[in-house]
Design a protein around this motif. Structure first.
Motif, PDB file in Angstrom:
ATOM      1  N   TYR A 193       0.558  -1.192  -0.292  1.00  0.00           N
ATOM      2  CA  TYR A 193       0.187  -0.158  -0.322  1.00  0.00           C
ATOM      3  C   TYR A 193       1.202   1.200   0.326  1.00  0.00           C
ATOM      4  CZ  TYR A 193      -3.090  -3.420   0.981  1.00  0.00           C
ATOM      5  OH  TYR A 193      -4.343  -4.697   1.378  1.00  0.00           O
ATOM      6  N   ASN A 194       0.519   2.026  -0.738  1.00  0.00           N
ATOM      7  CA  ASN A 194       0.416   3.358  -0.571  1.00  0.00           C
ATOM      8  C   ASN A 194       0.398   4.406  -0.905  1.00  0.00           C
ATOM      9  OD1 ASN A 194       0.700   5.176  -2.839  1.00  0.00           O
ATOM     10  ND2 ASN A 194       1.245   2.531  -3.755  1.00  0.00           N
ATOM     11  N   ARG A 195       1.339   5.893   0.044  1.00  0.00           N
ATOM     12  CA  ARG A 195       0.427   7.399  -0.332  1.00  0.00           C
ATOM     13  C   ARG A 195       0.920   8.123  -1.388  1.00  0.00           C
ATOM     14  NH1 ARG A 195       1.607   6.356   5.421  1.00  0.00           N
ATOM     15  NH2 ARG A 195      -0.802   6.620   6.738  1.00  0.00           N
ATOM     16  N   PRO A 244      -4.934   7.432   6.634  1.00  0.00           N
ATOM     17  CA  PRO A 244      -4.431   8.977   6.555  1.00  0.00           C
ATOM     18  C   PRO A 244      -3.623   9.397   7.714  1.00  0.00           C
ATOM     19  CG  PRO A 244      -7.045   8.836   6.601  1.00  0.00           C
ATOM     20  CD  PRO A 244      -6.662   7.564   6.716  1.00  0.00           C
ATOM     21  N   LEU A 245      -2.811  10.452   6.820  1.00  0.00           N
ATOM     22  CA  LEU A 245      -2.123  11.298   8.373  1.00  0.00           C
ATOM     23  C   LEU A 245      -2.038  12.341   9.200  1.00  0.00           C
ATOM     24  CD1 LEU A 245       1.413  11.885   5.767  1.00  0.00           C
ATOM     25  CD2 LEU A 245       1.050  10.376   7.102  1.00  0.00           C
ATOM     26  N   SER A 246      -3.927  12.264   8.796  1.00  0.00           N
ATOM     27  CA  SER A 246      -3.947  13.343   9.735  1.00  0.00           C
ATOM     28  C   SER A 246      -5.135  12.607  10.648  1.00  0.00           C
ATOM     29  CB  SER A 246      -5.335  14.662   8.628  1.00  0.00           C
ATOM     30  OG  SER A 246      -6.320  13.355   7.823  1.00  0.00           O
ATOM     31  N   GLN A 247      -5.616  11.508  10.364  1.00  0.00           N
ATOM     32  CA  GLN A 247      -5.740  10.660  11.831  1.00  0.00           C
ATOM     33  C   GLN A 247      -4.602  10.472  12.457  1.00  0.00           C
ATOM     34  OE1 GLN A 247      -8.350   7.133  10.673  1.00  0.00           O
ATOM     35  NE2 GLN A 247      -8.933   8.056   9.488  1.00  0.00           N
ATOM     36  N   LEU A 248      -3.312   9.871  11.716  1.00  0.00           N
ATOM     37  CA  LEU A 248      -2.290   9.532  12.331  1.00  0.00           C
ATOM     38  C   LEU A 248      -1.558  10.194  13.786  1.00  0.00           C
ATOM     39  CD1 LEU A 248       0.077   7.512  10.088  1.00  0.00           C
ATOM     40  CD2 LEU A 248      -1.222   6.686  12.229  1.00  0.00           C
ATOM     41  N   LEU A 249      -1.380  11.054  13.307  1.00  0.00           N
ATOM     42  CA  LEU A 249      -1.612  13.361  13.952  1.00  0.00           C
ATOM     43  C   LEU A 249      -2.763  13.127  14.824  1.00  0.00           C
ATOM     44  CD1 LEU A 249      -0.110  15.433  10.972  1.00  0.00           C
ATOM     45  CD2 LEU A 249       1.293  14.242  12.683  1.00  0.00           C
ATOM     46  N   THR A 250      -3.254  12.862  14.304  1.00  0.00           N
ATOM     47  CA  THR A 250      -4.817  13.534  16.359  1.00  0.00           C
ATOM     48  C   THR A 250      -4.887  12.046  17.230  1.00  0.00           C
ATOM     49  OG1 THR A 250      -6.755  12.410  14.589  1.00  0.00           O
ATOM     50  CG2 THR A 250      -6.330  15.027  15.017  1.00  0.00           C
ATOM     51  N   LYS A 251      -4.887  10.715  16.929  1.00  0.00           N
ATOM     52  CA  LYS A 251      -4.637   9.805  16.953  1.00  0.00           C
ATOM     53  C   LYS A 251      -3.739  10.046  18.456  1.00  0.00           C
ATOM     54  CE  LYS A 251      -5.132   5.016  15.786  1.00  0.00           C
ATOM     55  NZ  LYS A 251      -4.291   3.648  15.105  1.00  0.00           N
ATOM     56  N   LYS A 252      -4.329   9.268  19.702  1.00  0.00           N
ATOM     57  CA  LYS A 252      -3.672   9.574  21.136  1.00  0.00           C
ATOM     58  C   LYS A 252      -3.542   8.061  21.330  1.00  0.00           C
ATOM     59  CE  LYS A 252      -6.163  13.553  22.901  1.00  0.00           C
ATOM     60  NZ  LYS A 252      -6.876  14.175  23.785  1.00  0.00           N
ATOM     61  N   ILE A 276       2.741  -2.311   4.143  1.00  0.00           N
ATOM     62  CA  ILE A 276       1.979  -3.971   3.856  1.00  0.00           C
ATOM     63  C   ILE A 276       1.249  -4.221   3.639  1.00  0.00           C
ATOM     64  CG2 ILE A 276       4.293  -5.008   3.355  1.00  0.00           C
ATOM     65  CD1 ILE A 276       3.859  -6.275   6.254  1.00  0.00           C
ATOM     66  N   GLU A 277       1.230  -2.839   5.335  1.00  0.00           N
ATOM     67  CA  GLU A 277      -0.721  -3.098   5.655  1.00  0.00           C
ATOM     68  C   GLU A 277      -1.798  -1.734   5.249  1.00  0.00           C
ATOM     69  OE1 GLU A 277      -0.395  -2.908  10.058  1.00  0.00           O
ATOM     70  OE2 GLU A 277       0.247  -5.327   9.727  1.00  0.00           O
ATOM     71  N   PRO A 278      -2.831  -1.460   5.016  1.00  0.00           N
ATOM     72  CA  PRO A 278      -3.802  -0.703   4.147  1.00  0.00           C
ATOM     73  C   PRO A 278      -3.159   0.490   5.502  1.00  0.00           C
ATOM     74  CG  PRO A 278      -4.657  -1.956   4.292  1.00  0.00           C
ATOM     75  CD  PRO A 278      -4.142  -2.929   5.245  1.00  0.00           C
ATOM     76  N   LEU A 279      -3.264   1.729   4.462  1.00  0.00           N
ATOM     77  CA  LEU A 279      -2.597   2.993   5.422  1.00  0.00           C
ATOM     78  C   LEU A 279      -3.898   3.954   5.496  1.00  0.00           C
ATOM     79  CD1 LEU A 279      -0.156   3.729   2.545  1.00  0.00           C
ATOM     80  CD2 LEU A 279       0.769   3.765   4.707  1.00  0.00           C
TER      81      LEU A 279
END
Lengths: 139, 80
Positions: free
Chosen positions: B7-9, B72-80, B67-70
């Motif tokens: 998978y890629n962005r 979104p970067l925004s979701q990663l940043l807001t994740k605690k 190798i796993e579904p990505l």
């Protein structure tokens, strides 16, 4: 939707191209056996025209012929993998088809003529491009 | 050996950088159609190509490919 349409068109072109190549050989063989020289000229011209037209439409206009004849240095890694895959399949298909024809000719004691050999060489040359045209979504 | 799906962005990063497929293709030295195949995740790039892509986007390879579904970067940043 456009991609599906274009694959369909390409596949129809390949079918016409290969069928016309077969027809060239079959008409020639039939006329040789029946010794019909005048009929040969009249009927042979039709598949030759179909072959040329379908070849131009399917391989030249789509850029496939240029793609398959590009030097390796001008291809990127995906294109190299694609041409390698198509050559591998083409080799397999050509071997099977040629062996079947040779076996048939051997069993029926039919001599091999120039038209058949020329058609087989042409078939071998067209096959890699035909496999790409048949399988690839985008060209 | 059957290769795994990678998978890629690329599509989102390319749009972020306002690059066309042709421009990105020129930068990494491939045909523009290869960018389409990469964005649709229909083709796994070689390590060399992956590094060239990461150089264009100035991001680590691990952030662009997975190798796993990505997510979104925004979701990663807001994740605690």
């Amino acid at each position: 939707m456009e991609i599906k349409k274009s694959i369909k068109k390409r596949r129809i072109g390949i079918i016409f191209n290969l069928l016309s190549l077969c027809s060239i050989v079959l008409i020639f063989e039939y006329c040789k056996i029946e010794q019909r020289d005048s009929a040969f000229i009249a009927f042979e011209i039709i598949p030759i025209i179909i072959f040329i037209v379908s070849f131009i439409v399917t391989f030249i206009k789509t850029g496939l012929w240029g793609f398959i004849h590009k030097p390796l240095k001008k291809l990127d890694e995906r294109e190299i993998a694609l041409t390698s895959k198509s050559l591998r399949y083409a080799y397999g298909v050509f071997t099977v088809v040629t062996l079947i024809i040779l076996l048939f000719l051997a069993v029926t004691y039919t001599p091999i003529d120039v038209v058949l050999v020329a058609s087989l060489i042409l078939f071998a040359h067209i096959l890699p491009a035909a496999i790409i045209a048949w399988t690839e979504k985008e060209i | 050996m059957e290769s795994r799906k990678i998978y890629n962005r690329i599509a989102i990063l390319r749009r972020e950088k306002s690059l066309t497929r042709n421009e990105l293709a020129d930068k990494i030295g491939v045909n523009f159609q290869t960018i389409g195949y990469l964005e649709r995740e229909e083709y796994n790039p070689s390590l060399d190509l992956a590094f060239r892509i990461s150089e264009v986007f100035e991001l680590p390879v691990g952030l662009i490919f997975s190798i796993e579904p990505l997510t979104p970067l925004s979701q990663l940043l807001t994740k605690k």
